[in-house]
Design a protein around this motif. Sequence first.
Motif, PDB file in Angstrom:
ATOM      1  N   LEU A   1      10.039   6.385   9.237  1.00  0.00           N
ATOM      2  CA  LEU A   1       8.967   5.794  10.044  1.00  0.00           C
ATOM      3  C   LEU A   1       9.400   4.490  10.728  1.00  0.00           C
ATOM      4  O   LEU A   1       8.632   3.905  11.490  1.00  0.00           O
ATOM      5  CB  LEU A   1       7.721   5.559   9.183  1.00  0.00           C
TER       6      LEU A   1
ATOM      7  N   GLU B   1      -4.656   8.931   4.339  1.00  0.00           N
ATOM      8  CA  GLU B   1      -4.516   9.046   5.796  1.00  0.00           C
ATOM      9  C   GLU B   1      -4.843  10.480   6.222  1.00  0.00           C
ATOM     10  O   GLU B   1      -3.966  11.342   6.325  1.00  0.00           O
ATOM     11  CB  GLU B   1      -3.109   8.614   6.218  1.00  0.00           C
TER      12      GLU B   1
ATOM     13  N   ARG C   1       0.840  -1.197   0.000  1.00  0.00           N
ATOM     14  CA  ARG C   1       0.000   0.000   0.000  1.00  0.00           C
ATOM     15  C   ARG C   1       0.881   1.254   0.000  1.00  0.00           C
ATOM     16  O   ARG C   1       2.046   1.234   0.402  1.00  0.00           O
ATOM     17  CB  ARG C   1      -0.952   0.003   1.195  1.00  0.00           C
TER      18      ARG C   1
ATOM     19  N   VAL D   1      -3.101   3.254  11.578  1.00  0.00           N
ATOM     20  CA  VAL D   1      -2.299   2.555  10.579  1.00  0.00           C
ATOM     21  C   VAL D   1      -2.309   1.035  10.857  1.00  0.00           C
ATOM     22  O   VAL D   1      -2.395   0.220   9.932  1.00  0.00           O
ATOM     23  CB  VAL D   1      -0.879   3.192  10.568  1.00  0.00           C
TER      24      VAL D   1
ATOM     25  N   SER E   1      -0.803  11.304   3.339  1.00  0.00           N
ATOM     26  CA  SER E   1      -1.730  12.210   4.023  1.00  0.00           C
ATOM     27  C   SER E   1      -1.980  13.393   3.097  1.00  0.00           C
ATOM     28  O   SER E   1      -1.023  13.970   2.570  1.00  0.00           O
ATOM     29  CB  SER E   1      -1.112  12.706   5.330  1.00  0.00           C
TER      30      SER E   1
HETATM   31  N1  GLU Z   1       0.579   8.710   6.226  1.00  0.00           N
HETATM   32  C1  GLU Z   1       1.994   8.590   6.474  1.00  0.00           C
HETATM   33  C2  GLU Z   1       2.724   9.698   5.732  1.00  0.00           C
HETATM   34  O1  GLU Z   1       2.146  10.326   4.859  1.00  0.00           O
HETATM   35  C3  GLU Z   1       2.562   7.258   6.050  1.00  0.00           C
HETATM   36  C4  GLU Z   1       2.139   6.182   6.970  1.00  0.00           C
HETATM   37  C5  GLU Z   1       2.760   4.822   6.737  1.00  0.00           C
HETATM   38  O2  GLU Z   1       3.189   4.517   5.622  1.00  0.00           O
HETATM   39  O3  GLU Z   1       2.789   4.050   7.681  1.00  0.00           O
HETATM   40  O4  GLU Z   1       3.866   9.947   6.049  1.00  0.00           O
END
Ligand code: GLU
Length: 283
Positions: free
Chosen positions: A219, A42, A6, A201, A10
Motif C-alpha cells: 500500500l 473497511e 490501527r 481511509v 476488509s
Molecule cells: N483495508 C485495507 C486492506 O484490507 C487496508 C487499508 C490500510 O491499511 O490503509 O488491505
Amino acid sequence: MQCITRFAPSPTGPLHLGHAFSALTAFRLAQSMNGRFLLRIEDIDQSRARPQWEAQIYNDLAWLGLTWETPVLRQSDNLAAYSRALDLLWEKGLLYPCSCNRRDISAAASAPQEGAPLQGPDGIIYPGTCRPTQPPTGPRPYDVALRLDIAKATQEISHVEWDEAGPDCGHHSIPSSELITSIGDVVLARRDMGTSYHLSVVVDDAAQAITHVVRGEDLAPATPIHVLLQTLMGFPTAAYYHHTLIRDEAGKRLAKRDDARALSTYRDMGKTPADIREMVGLA
Ligand code: GLU
C-alpha cells in the motif's frame, strides 16, 4: 502525543498469516509506546463484504490475543463523513465527474503513439478524457464517479512529505508535480459506493487521530495520495509504517482466497497463537 495505531481489514475473506503479521505489528507498536490500538472494518465495498467475515475477524484477532477499543468503526456506518469530505473538495473545484469505464480508459491510454499505458497505484493512469478545462460548478452530482484533478490539486503544494517509521525509515518528500505523472486523477468516489478506499481511509485516519499508520508495503504507493488528501482537507499527516509482506514459498504475496494459510485453518489444525507468532517472525 499518545501513539494511536490501527488495523483496518476488509471483511471480504478469511484473515491469513499476512494479516496476523500486520495486526500484531500495529498492536505491538502501540504497546511499546504505551499507546492505543484501534480496529477498523473497511467494508465500503458492500458487493464483497460479508457479516460472517467480519465476525471471523473479531474471533481470529481475539484468539491471537489482541484487544482493541470499542465501538469499532465500520466504514459502511460512516458514509456521511465521506460525503462531507467530497463536498469540501467539490467546493474547492478539485473534483470532476467521470463516466469512463475500464475499457474506455485503456483504449484512450494506449493510443498507438503513446506506447504502453503508464501504471499508477490504481492501475492505468487516467488519460484525462473527462477532465474539464474549467472546474464544474453547481451542486455535486451523486450518480457518477468523481475524480481528483491532480494538476489543480497540487498547484499550491510544492511537496508531499511524511515520516516513515517502518523498515524504510526516514523523512520522505516528493515534489507534487511528480504525482501528476505517477498517480494521475484518481477516483475519490466510485459510482457504486459514493466513496473510495483513498478518501475513506484518509477521513477515518484523521477522525480516529491515528498517529502511526501500520500497513503492508503493497500500500506504500498510495501514501503520496493520502498525504496530498490530508493536506487538501487540513488533516494532520501521520507517520507511516509500511511493513514487509509475508509471502508463500514461491515468493507470492498471500491473498484472501489463499484459504490454506487462513488463521482459522491453522487453528483447526491445532496450531496455537504462539505458533502463528513464530511463523510470522514475531515470536
Ligand atoms: N483495508 C485495507 C486492506 O484490507 C487496508 C487499508 C490500510 O491499511 O490503509 O488491505
